[in-house]
Structures are given as structure tokens and as C-alpha cells.
Write a protein that holds these residues in place. Sequence first.
Motif, PDB file in Angstrom:
ATOM      1  N   ALA A   1      42.668  24.432  26.603  1.00 33.22           N
ATOM      2  CA  ALA A   1      42.324  24.948  27.919  1.00 33.22           C
ATOM      3  C   ALA A   1      43.600  25.305  28.673  1.00 33.22           C
ATOM      4  O   ALA A   1      44.663  24.728  28.430  1.00 33.22           O
ATOM      5  N   THR A   2      43.477  26.251  29.554  1.00 32.99           N
ATOM      6  CA  THR A   2      44.563  26.546  30.485  1.00 32.99           C
ATOM      7  C   THR A   2      44.207  25.940  31.827  1.00 32.99           C
ATOM      8  O   THR A   2      43.056  26.018  32.273  1.00 32.99           O
ATOM      9  N   LEU A   3      45.161  25.272  32.456  1.00 32.34           N
ATOM     10  CA  LEU A   3      44.924  24.615  33.738  1.00 32.34           C
ATOM     11  C   LEU A   3      45.354  25.528  34.869  1.00 32.34           C
ATOM     12  O   LEU A   3      46.377  26.217  34.797  1.00 32.34           O
ATOM     13  N   ASP A   4      44.559  25.523  35.919  1.00 36.51           N
ATOM     14  CA  ASP A   4      44.800  26.397  37.065  1.00 36.51           C
ATOM     15  C   ASP A   4      44.811  25.545  38.325  1.00 36.51           C
ATOM     16  O   ASP A   4      43.949  24.677  38.498  1.00 36.51           O
ATOM     17  N   GLN A   5      45.776  25.793  39.192  1.00 36.73           N
ATOM     18  CA  GLN A   5      45.841  25.082  40.466  1.00 36.73           C
ATOM     19  C   GLN A   5      44.944  25.789  41.464  1.00 36.73           C
ATOM     20  O   GLN A   5      45.193  26.936  41.837  1.00 36.73           O
ATOM     21  N   LEU A   6      43.867  25.131  41.893  1.00 39.22           N
ATOM     22  CA  LEU A   6      42.952  25.750  42.840  1.00 39.22           C
ATOM     23  C   LEU A   6      43.578  25.819  44.235  1.00 39.22           C
ATOM     24  O   LEU A   6      44.595  25.195  44.517  1.00 39.22           O
ATOM     25  N   GLY A   7      42.929  26.597  45.094  1.00 42.12           N
ATOM     26  CA  GLY A   7      43.437  26.760  46.450  1.00 42.12           C
ATOM     27  C   GLY A   7      44.546  27.780  46.517  1.00 42.12           C
ATOM     28  O   GLY A   7      45.560  27.566  47.191  1.00 42.12           O
ATOM     29  N   GLU A   8      44.353  28.917  45.834  1.00 42.01           N
ATOM     30  CA  GLU A   8      45.438  29.903  45.753  1.00 42.01           C
ATOM     31  C   GLU A   8      45.466  30.896  46.908  1.00 42.01           C
ATOM     32  O   GLU A   8      46.327  31.773  46.943  1.00 42.01           O
ATOM     33  N   LEU A   9      44.531  30.790  47.863  1.00 42.29           N
ATOM     34  CA  LEU A   9      44.559  31.681  49.012  1.00 42.29           C
ATOM     35  C   LEU A   9      45.627  31.197  49.994  1.00 42.29           C
ATOM     36  O   LEU A   9      45.546  30.082  50.515  1.00 42.29           O
ATOM     37  N   VAL A  10      46.645  32.027  50.241  1.00 47.69           N
ATOM     38  CA  VAL A  10      47.720  31.654  51.157  1.00 47.69           C
ATOM     39  C   VAL A  10      47.792  32.680  52.276  1.00 47.69           C
ATOM     40  O   VAL A  10      47.561  33.871  52.063  1.00 47.69           O
ATOM     41  N   VAL A  11      48.107  32.215  53.473  1.00 45.60           N
ATOM     42  CA  VAL A  11      48.188  33.109  54.626  1.00 45.60           C
ATOM     43  C   VAL A  11      49.560  33.068  55.289  1.00 45.60           C
ATOM     44  O   VAL A  11      49.793  33.775  56.263  1.00 45.60           O
ATOM     45  N   CYS A  12      50.467  32.238  54.773  1.00 41.45           N
ATOM     46  CA  CYS A  12      51.827  32.195  55.310  1.00 41.45           C
ATOM     47  C   CYS A  12      52.768  31.762  54.188  1.00 41.45           C
ATOM     48  O   CYS A  12      52.337  31.248  53.149  1.00 41.45           O
ATOM     49  N   GLU A  13      54.063  31.949  54.411  1.00 42.78           N
ATOM     50  CA  GLU A  13      55.039  31.639  53.374  1.00 42.78           C
ATOM     51  C   GLU A  13      55.128  30.131  53.115  1.00 42.78           C
ATOM     52  O   GLU A  13      55.445  29.715  51.998  1.00 42.78           O
TER      53      GLU A  13
END
Length: 490
Positions: free
Chosen positions: A310-322
Amino acid sequence: MDDGRFAQPTPVTLLPPVLRAEALLHGVSWSLAWSADLDLAVRTDGALRPPLLAALTTALAVPVAAQWRTTLDVAGTLLAVAVDGRQRTLALGSPRFATEQTLLWAQPDATAELRQLVAAWHMARADLAPRVVDTVAAATGLDALLARHDAQWPALLARIGARAQAVHAATQAYKPPLMERLSQDGLEACAQSAVLRIHLLRFVAALPSLDHDTTGHDVARLLRETLANMVSDSKQLRDEGGTGERSPLAPWLQALCSLGARLLPLVPALWLATATRAGVRKLASYFIAGQTVQEAVPTLAALQATGRDATLDQLGELVVCEAEADTYAERVLALLDGVAAVAGRQRNGADLPHAHVSVKTSALCSDFNPDDPDGTWQRVGPRLVKILLHAKALGACIQLDAEHRTVRDLNLQMLERALMATPELREWRDVGIVIQAYLRDAPEHFAAVLALARRRQLVMPVRLVKGAYWDAETTEAAAHDFLPPQWLNK
């Protein structure tokens, strides 16, 4: 005018001239005609624009001796084209020739040339146009490959058939647990039915917002409303004669949902909410392995026991600032540390590291902008290079995850810049990218990835997926009345 009267409008000539040109397509000379309003999109410096030539070359890859019509996506601009395969003529216009028809309606004394241009669209038939799959196959040479009859071809087909039979036998030999089988059947049903998919996704999306509901009444009410809405929409589709994704629910399923909506008020709300939340968490566990790598270890071990990785993915990838982009990058680095500690430097049967992490490049900055690739690189580059160097040091593999089509090519550009601008990464083989096979131009994207691999003189891993944004991109295309970028038959 101060007295409230309107001045008489000055007559304006709205009728542009019809322009013509010749083009050589597949060794055949074609006559093109279009309204001068489209001249900027059609040609420059007296020659047809390369994107238009490429689109016409693809559209005419399958010869059809009839009058047919279609819509071309020319570098993001939609152009309608009416083809006369017998006369070798092409009439270009706005989508559905709407602009040209408006001019005819507004100007009864329109020129004969403009009337002929619009008539070409009306006389052509959409159902006679070559199928997109045939056009793409011909444009990419796949039809010629399948038509080969040399001595090597039967042997190659036999090898492909044997490999396919072996893969089929292996998949059939796997017996999933009951809950996994039920979840897979449910996902397949959702993929085939818009009624199920839309209402269940809305339910799952709304459920976390009801964590404050300690009595269970709000959860129970949401569940009853979901079932009732599914029944109502299914009945409407049945009355309308809906087909395909818009088909009504199966009679037994519609009856079950209707019965559930009526019986749920008899069940104590707290019991119902507890069971509902437990079921959703169990289903989510098949996609979310855990909040930490340590929590995901049992799931990873179970997959490896069946010969899968499996490939692991870090959820919560929506970013609105640096600052959020920095946080996402740090979490990816921590994920790499965790998975490398568990998997080490071992490699699987495909010669890829067991430690495998997918990264959303668009989450590495707050403005992932395809109109500003240099500015995007200034924001993304340092974070992406840091992640790639860390993965290389740990013996892990990085896969750039699927992105929305509008930024898909920018995603590949960021990877190419990171690899070619960093000497330590130029010959690193454990980095790849996702190709979404449901996009019509997936072959062109694959060609770009292949070109990058050839420049690096090594094999790059590619993860082939159906596509993560089918629903969103289909809805967006329908809302804005443009040609969807993906195959509509998923």
C-alpha cells in the motif's frame, strides 16, 4: 437624454466575413471555413495554430465518408467542427455554432457564405462521428498495433493472455473477509448509482458535524431523511425513465429503504446513532489505516501477507496559507520516518520499497497556480526537494499523487524541476507519479512522463488509477457547458 427619450441606435454591421484556408491532414488536403470572429483562435501569421492542427489531426484519424460533427477542445478553447468526409471540407464555429446562428437571426440579409457555414453544422450528424475510443486508438497507433500479423504478434498475445489468466486466478483465489466483501459490494453499487452515491456521501460528510449529539436524535433524523430522499429520488427517476447512472434503485433496495425510513422511529435514537457511527468507522478503516504509522502497522501487515503493498497518504492536504503548507510537509516527513522504521529498506516483488508514501504537490503551497509556474516553483520547490531527499536517505519511495486536471501538468513540472535541479536526485529511481487513465488525454500525459524518464535514463514507477475527480469534473463540465476532459463511461 434628460427628457427620458432614447436616441435612435446607429445601425451596425454585425456580419463578419467568412475566411478560408487549406490544411494537409493525414496526407489529404482539406478546405477550412470559419467566421472572422474566430480568426484569432484559428490561425496566426496566416497559418493554422498548432493546437488546432493537432486537434483536427486527432479528430480525423478515423476516416468517415459522411457529414458528421463534433466539438474540439483546442488548448482549453471549445470549437465546433462540421466535417464533410466526401467533399473534404471543415466548417469551424463557436460551440453549437451559437454565435453564428445569432448573427443570422439578427441580420436577415446575411451573406450566403455565412448561411452555408451554419448550414454545414445543421446538415452534419453527431451520431455519425467516430467514437472517441476509435479516434484515440487511431491517433496513438493502437489500431495499427492490434492489426499487426507478423510472426512475433501471436506469441506476444499468448504471453499477455497467460499473464492475464494468472492475475485473474490470483484475484479469484483471494477470499476477502465478510466486512471487506460487503464494503466492496457497496462501493460498486455506489459507483453505478448516482442516487446511492450522492445521498450516502452527503450523509457521511454531515455525520462528523453531529459529534455534539449525545442523545442520537440528530443522527437518527439525518439517517431517516437520507433514506426518505433516496426513495423519493428513485421514484422520480423511475417516472422519468432514467438509465445508466441515473437509473432508479432496484425495486428490492427501494422497498428496503422505504421500510427503513418508516421503522427507524421505533428504534431508540441513541442505539441507532451508536450503531451508525460504528458502521461508518468500520467502513472508513478500509481507507484510513490509522492516525499514526503505528496504528496502521496491522493493516499493512495484513496486506503484505496477501502479496499486496500500500502507499500511505497524509490526509488533510487542503492548505490555505504557507504555514499550513509547512505543517503538511512536516507531517509527510514524519510519515516517512514512521513507515521507514516499520518497513526498513526492503523491496517488494515489483522492486519497489515497501516504504511507500504518496504526496499531494498542491498541498506544498497555498497557491498552486498553473498560470504562474515559476512563482509556484519558488513556493513548492524547497519543500518538495526536502521531502524527496529525505525519502532517498531512508530508502523509501515517493509517488506524486493525482491532482485535478487543471493542475495536473503543473504537478509533473514541479517533479521535473525538483529532479533535474537537484544533482542528488537525478539518478534516484524510487520516485514516480500517478497517471489518471479516465482522462481522454492520459496518453499525452504518459508520453510526457516517459520523456522525463528518458531524459533521466532510468525507469520511473507509474501508478495507474481510474481517476479521483470523475464526479467533480463531470459536474463542472455540465454546469459550464464544456466538453468533459474524461471518459464518461468510467
